[in-house]
Design a protein around this motif. Sequence first.
Motif, mmCIF file in Angstrom:
data_model
loop_
_atom_site.group_PDB
_atom_site.id
_atom_site.type_symbol
_atom_site.label_atom_id
_atom_site.label_comp_id
_atom_site.label_asym_id
_atom_site.label_seq_id
_atom_site.Cartn_x
_atom_site.Cartn_y
_atom_site.Cartn_z
ATOM 1 N N ALA A 27 7.167 -14.301 -4.007
ATOM 2 C CA ALA A 27 8.525 -14.293 -3.433
ATOM 3 C C ALA A 27 9.538 -13.664 -4.372
ATOM 4 O O ALA A 27 10.655 -13.320 -3.959
ATOM 5 C CB ALA A 27 8.947 -15.717 -3.072
ATOM 6 N N VAL A 28 9.157 -13.475 -5.630
ATOM 7 C CA VAL A 28 10.060 -12.832 -6.582
ATOM 8 C C VAL A 28 10.412 -11.414 -6.128
ATOM 9 O O VAL A 28 11.492 -10.887 -6.479
ATOM 10 C CB VAL A 28 9.421 -12.816 -7.990
ATOM 11 N N LEU A 29 9.527 -10.792 -5.372
ATOM 12 C CA LEU A 29 9.811 -9.436 -4.871
ATOM 13 C C LEU A 29 11.045 -9.436 -3.982
ATOM 14 O O LEU A 29 11.862 -8.507 -4.028
ATOM 15 C CB LEU A 29 8.605 -8.881 -4.105
ATOM 16 N N PHE A 67 -1.464 -3.666 4.241
ATOM 17 C CA PHE A 67 -0.785 -2.545 3.583
ATOM 18 C C PHE A 67 -1.401 -1.242 4.102
ATOM 19 O O PHE A 67 -2.263 -0.646 3.468
ATOM 20 C CB PHE A 67 -0.936 -2.647 2.066
ATOM 21 N N ASN A 68 -0.959 -0.835 5.268
ATOM 22 C CA ASN A 68 -1.547 0.332 5.924
ATOM 23 C C ASN A 68 -0.563 1.498 6.008
ATOM 24 O O ASN A 68 -0.588 2.297 6.930
ATOM 25 C CB ASN A 68 -2.021 -0.031 7.332
ATOM 26 N N ILE A 69 0.295 1.601 4.993
ATOM 27 C CA ILE A 69 1.365 2.593 5.080
ATOM 28 C C ILE A 69 1.191 3.761 4.120
ATOM 29 O O ILE A 69 1.902 4.763 4.229
ATOM 30 C CB ILE A 69 2.733 1.936 4.810
ATOM 31 N N ALA A 70 0.270 3.658 3.162
ATOM 32 C CA ALA A 70 0.177 4.684 2.124
ATOM 33 C C ALA A 70 -0.761 5.821 2.514
ATOM 34 O O ALA A 70 -1.802 5.609 3.116
ATOM 35 C CB ALA A 70 -0.284 4.060 0.813
ATOM 36 N N TYR A 126 0.810 -7.274 -1.307
ATOM 37 C CA TYR A 126 0.912 -5.987 -0.616
ATOM 38 C C TYR A 126 1.625 -6.111 0.729
ATOM 39 O O TYR A 126 2.316 -5.175 1.159
ATOM 40 C CB TYR A 126 -0.473 -5.361 -0.471
ATOM 41 N N GLU A 127 1.496 -7.243 1.384
ATOM 42 C CA GLU A 127 2.261 -7.443 2.623
ATOM 43 C C GLU A 127 3.760 -7.499 2.312
ATOM 44 O O GLU A 127 4.577 -6.930 3.043
ATOM 45 C CB GLU A 127 1.803 -8.731 3.310
ATOM 46 N N THR A 128 4.104 -8.174 1.224
ATOM 47 C CA THR A 128 5.520 -8.253 0.821
ATOM 48 C C THR A 128 6.029 -6.888 0.377
ATOM 49 O O THR A 128 7.196 -6.531 0.625
ATOM 50 C CB THR A 128 5.698 -9.284 -0.306
ATOM 51 N N LEU A 129 5.162 -6.122 -0.278
ATOM 52 C CA LEU A 129 5.539 -4.760 -0.671
ATOM 53 C C LEU A 129 5.817 -3.914 0.579
ATOM 54 O O LEU A 129 6.796 -3.157 0.638
ATOM 55 C CB LEU A 129 4.409 -4.144 -1.492
ATOM 56 N N LYS A 130 4.956 -4.051 1.578
ATOM 57 C CA LYS A 130 5.139 -3.314 2.828
ATOM 58 C C LYS A 130 6.453 -3.715 3.511
ATOM 59 O O LYS A 130 7.205 -2.855 4.003
ATOM 60 C CB LYS A 130 3.957 -3.571 3.756
#
Length: 566
Positions: A150-152, A234-237, A203-207
């Motif tokens: 959650a720090v993200l 994470f299917n965006i890269a 990776y979900e939080t990154l997305k």
Amino acid sequence: MDTSRRLPYGISNFARLIEDNYYYVDKTSYIESLEREANPYQFFIRPRKFGKSLFLSMLSWYYDINSANRFEELFGRFYIGSHPTPERNSYLVMAFNFSGVDTHDEETFRKSFANVVQQSAIGFLSKYRIIFANADELIRNINETQPGIAVLRIAYDAANDVGRKIFVIIDEYDHFANDLIAMGVDAIYKKQVRANGIVRDFYETLKIGTSDAVGRIFITGISPVMIDDLTSGFNIASNLTVEERYNEMLGFTQAEVEGIIKETGLNRKLAKVDIQNYYDGYKFHKDAPRRVYNPTMLLYYFNQLRMTGKEPENIIDDNLKTDYGRLQRLTMNRENRETLLQIIRDDGIYSEIKTKFSIDNLADTGHFVSLLFYMGLLTIDKADRGLLWLKIPNYSIRTIYWEYLMQMIADTNREVQLNLSEWQLGVRDLAYDGNGVPLLDYVSKNIFSKLSNRDLMRFDEKYIKVMLLSVLFQSKIYLPFSEREVEGGYIDIFLERSSHLPDIPYEWIIELKYVKESDTDRLPEIRKASAAQLERYAASPQLAGKPGLRKAVWLFIGKTKYEIIE
């Protein structure tokens, strides 16, 4: 006055490289290429020690808003200095490096991963204190509450509050995954990566962050082993790894190597070995026009020349040797062991290259071969009738296979006895006395005669050759070469004296032959044909008149008998 630049061996901080007068092979034009990609979220992998960390450092200094006043100092003399992109020095850079994650057990792993993320976020907030008015308060809150992934969101909110975008850079994204695979702890991997574990959460939080705060992402590692397992989270890269236009983004071309030699004032006369043969050969797309050197391999060698004025005793950097534990894990099943033996025997294999796969695929031959490609143990040689021939890139990597082969034989066959000091004595007798009997006695009695029935099914000249090459290489007395090309053919084994042992009187042309005990009636014709081959090789322009050159046929009959014909 010496105006040459320093060799950048071991330097991964771009600013330090520039400040301390190290030579930098200009890769800044790829900033322009990457920024022009339609997708700003990018994934790119290369083998270990291929310059990934330095490239990420260069991206960080280029895009970091804090570095704007240093643009000319850091980039002025490079391509991007005169071709700046619209996004230069416009981001808040948040960097992650997962090489230090502790994989001891599941709870330790989870806490260690969370700590890496939290410390990166704290570093991010601290770095931009001048931009974030409440940075200290946010850092204090993180330290007190330990929010984990959650720090993200805290970092995203801080960036959104000041109207700035974040550039996320991730180095060693798969380091812990490779460790877990090597240790055989698939359960931790599956729970924390594939299921709703902490890695997937990250990776979900990154997305999620790409919807507002995150403007760019660049991820590197050495294998695609986690890509499938992260796909839904994470299917965006865009995976740029095997795109032709990025074949030379990391690694050195021959022209770039010439630039290093010139700009660092390296004395060419000190280099005795064929650096192309030792360190070059990597190609990551079948249509790429040039091959590239492994940078760390080459710079290690050049650095040793500069420091000592002579070639290093070990011309292969031990730091580059692939973790044998990882290979042992990958070859626990018989199919992968057989595939690895085929690669060693044939110096390559036909295969396609898989771009995505998970831990469940590692027992599949196609995925196993592809993983060897990503690890730098294979590379693209050519396209042949719709298939790719993947070959062992260079001599340095070939020696890793040789060493692993002998260890694998010993691990899977307790009857095989390996004693390094004994076989070193045998190679010494060959080198200094011209006597090959002690060496062949040793390998015949302690290795060949102990092979299992399965090993004997593939016992032929190629199999014998790679085992002998392993023995000869590990002795450190000779530099053994397989299939050295000369006018008139290819020498099975050529033994070249080490530059550190110039007093060795003999170099050798070795022709290998193998005959089953049931085919001994063929021995006279084999002896005659082999002798003719030796004469032809020795008379070639490459070897004619070479001092101390001797030649011999090593003829093996079954698994217990041999002849030496000079």
